[in-house]
Design an enzyme around this catalytic site. Structure first.
Site, short mmCIF file in Angstrom:
data_model
loop_
_atom_site.label_atom_id
_atom_site.label_comp_id
_atom_site.label_asym_id
_atom_site.label_seq_id
_atom_site.Cartn_x
_atom_site.Cartn_y
_atom_site.Cartn_z
N LYS A 90 0.13 -0.26 -1.57
CA LYS A 90 0.95 0.28 -0.47
C LYS A 90 1.91 -0.76 0.11
O LYS A 90 2.98 -0.42 0.60
CB LYS A 90 0.05 0.84 0.63
CG LYS A 90 -0.60 2.16 0.24
CD LYS A 90 -1.19 2.87 1.45
CE LYS A 90 -1.65 4.27 1.10
NZ LYS A 90 -2.90 4.26 0.30
N GLU A 112 2.88 7.13 10.20
CA GLU A 112 1.68 7.95 10.38
C GLU A 112 0.64 7.44 9.40
O GLU A 112 0.99 6.85 8.38
CB GLU A 112 1.98 9.43 10.09
CG GLU A 112 1.85 9.87 8.64
CD GLU A 112 2.84 9.23 7.68
OE1 GLU A 112 3.96 8.86 8.13
OE2 GLU A 112 2.49 9.06 6.50
N SER A 378 -5.21 0.81 -8.35
CA SER A 378 -4.34 0.82 -7.17
C SER A 378 -4.86 0.00 -6.00
O SER A 378 -4.07 -0.48 -5.19
CB SER A 378 -4.10 2.26 -6.72
OG SER A 378 -5.33 2.93 -6.49
C1 LIG Z 1 -3.36 5.38 -0.42
C2 LIG Z 1 -3.99 5.02 -1.70
C3 LIG Z 1 -3.87 5.84 -2.84
C4 LIG Z 1 -3.16 7.16 -2.83
O1 LIG Z 1 -1.82 7.12 -2.52
P1 LIG Z 1 -0.68 7.39 -3.60
O2 LIG Z 1 0.54 7.53 -2.78
O3 LIG Z 1 -1.05 8.61 -4.36
O4 LIG Z 1 -0.66 6.19 -4.48
C5 LIG Z 1 -4.44 5.41 -4.03
N1 LIG Z 1 -5.13 4.25 -4.10
C6 LIG Z 1 -5.28 3.45 -3.03
C7 LIG Z 1 -6.07 2.19 -3.18
C8 LIG Z 1 -4.73 3.81 -1.80
O5 LIG Z 1 -4.91 3.00 -0.72
#
Ligand SMILES: *Cc1c(COP(=O)(O)O)cnc(C)c1O
Length: 394
Positions: A90, A112, A378
């Protein structure tokens, strides 16, 4: 021009656009007119990549997961967004947007947040830049996500509870929009995924596209090929998946796989599987697929991972789904939790539960010995330890 990125009117096929109240028009229009010239400017690019390097710690490694690969009899690489500062992808987006806000002369940032991850990434870059930061968060979520609220406050952000409706993400979004209408001149609204009115989905995808840009170079170093056979990512709103797919969209030899949260199962009401159950409609300012009841009410989604329980997907994903450029799959809570445990025990990496949904796809197909898979990891699992403790009775 790719047929999978935004067209000049702000659409992806039939999806996208800017469905906003009249009073928001000046804010969104200012952004639409300026975002491309700003982010394509040479000094902007330098500043963005310098911060990604020195502050976030990029490039994030592309790690060949040897034991995981042996288990599935194929070649699995993990794109390690979990190693970024603040623990997930993010931050790539919030760094980009704070630099853009500076260029637009904004003095104040609003956001938000649901689970609090985007709120933390926003509060972080506001501290970095000394900008005022106001984060709207549902009252219910504030109670559920105390550590993230504490992180935001420690970084100097003001966290304002949304007390209407279900007191969760969509109510926080409404409050943020109201704030933006009241502060059109000095405030930039940082949206946390590839959702919202045009140009947000395209802008956020461009900032996150650093993921696939790095992957191509790194994969070449490992394998002498820039293109994997598969690129796999989890989807909440879709930003890490958009980033993972971006530089592969026009290479049909790369199969794109997006994994949604099925929650307790797509045959139950406790799910967030948008492409499986959703219908076309307008959510948060764009036309896309969203989960709604027969009379058009948005359904509260459910997933064990707070970051995936969003009732829609971004418009680019709706288009990748409808045009069949990408395959949309689902993983249940149980499948994701088992995949998280497997990664931890085979590789010593505790993933975010969101990312574990992408890993769970490994069970859903048979793989070939010569194939190469890249999975977007992610985020890291520190934030999910409570959940893991309860689930596995640790
Ligand atoms: C917020 C988040 C997501 C989901 O958000 P996307 O916009 O779909 O990428 C996925 N993995 C992690 C670790 C997150 O913090």
């Amino acid at each position: 021009m790719s047929k999978y990125t935004v067209d000049k009117n702000g659409y992806y096929g039939p999806f996208g656009g800017a469905y906003i109240p009249e009073m928001l028009y000046p804010n969104v229009e200012e952004l639409r007119k300026n975002y491309l010239s700003i982010i394509e400017d040479k000094t902007f690019k330098n500043d963005f990549h310098q911060l990604l390097k020195d502050y976030v710690g990029r490039p994030s490694p592309l790690y060949f997961a040897k034991r995981l690969s042996e288990k599935y009899q194929t070649n699995i690489f993990l794109k390690r967004e979990d190693l970024n500062h603040t623990g997930a992808h993010k931050i790539n987006n919030t760094i980009g947007q704070i630099l853009l806000a500076e260029r637009l002369g904004k003095k104040r940032i609003i956001a938000e947040t649901g689970a609090g991850q985007h709120g933390v990434a926003t509060a972080t870059v506001c501290a970095l830049k000394g900008m005022e930061c106001v984060v709207y968060m549902g009252e219910v979520d504030i109670k559920r996500q105390a550590p993230n609220v504490a992180r935001m406050k420690m970084m100097g952000a003001t966290v304002i509870p949304a007390t209407s409706g279900s007191r969760t993400l969509k109510d926080a979004t409404n409050e943020a929009l109201r704030d933006w209408i009241n502060h059109p001149l000095d405030t930039h609204y940082i949206i946390g995924s590839v959702v919202g009115p045009h140009p947000y989905p395209d802008m956020v995808a461009r900032f996150q596209s650093v993921i696939s840009q790095e992957t191509r170079t790194q994969l070449f170093t490992h394998t002498k090929k820039e293109f994997p056979d598969y690129a796999i990512a989890c989807v909440g709103g879709g930003s890490n998946a958009s980033g993972m797919f971006y530089h592969f969209l026009d290479d049909p030899e790369v199969k794109l796989i997006a994994v949604e949260a099925a929650g307790l199962g797509t045959d139950t009401e406790k799910t967030a599987a948008t492409t499986k159950l959703g219908k076309e409609g307008v959510l948060h300012g764009s036309r896309s697929l969203l989960m709604q009841s027969p009379d058009g009410q948005v359904i509260e989604p459910y997933s064990i991972s707070a970051g995936l329980d969003y009732p829609g997907i971004g418009p680019q994903h709706a288009w990748l789904f409808k045009s069949e450029r990408a395959l949309y799959a689902q993983a249940t809570d149980e499948e994701a939790m088992q995949a998280a445990k497997l990664l931890t025990q085979l590789e010593g990496i505790i993933p975010a539960i969101e990312s574990a949904h992408a890993l769970a796809y490994l069970e859903k197909q048979t793989w070939k010995k010569e194939e190469t898979l890249v999975i977007c990891l992610s985020g890291r699992g520190d934030k999910d330890l409570d959940n893991y403790m309860k689930y596995f009775d640790l």
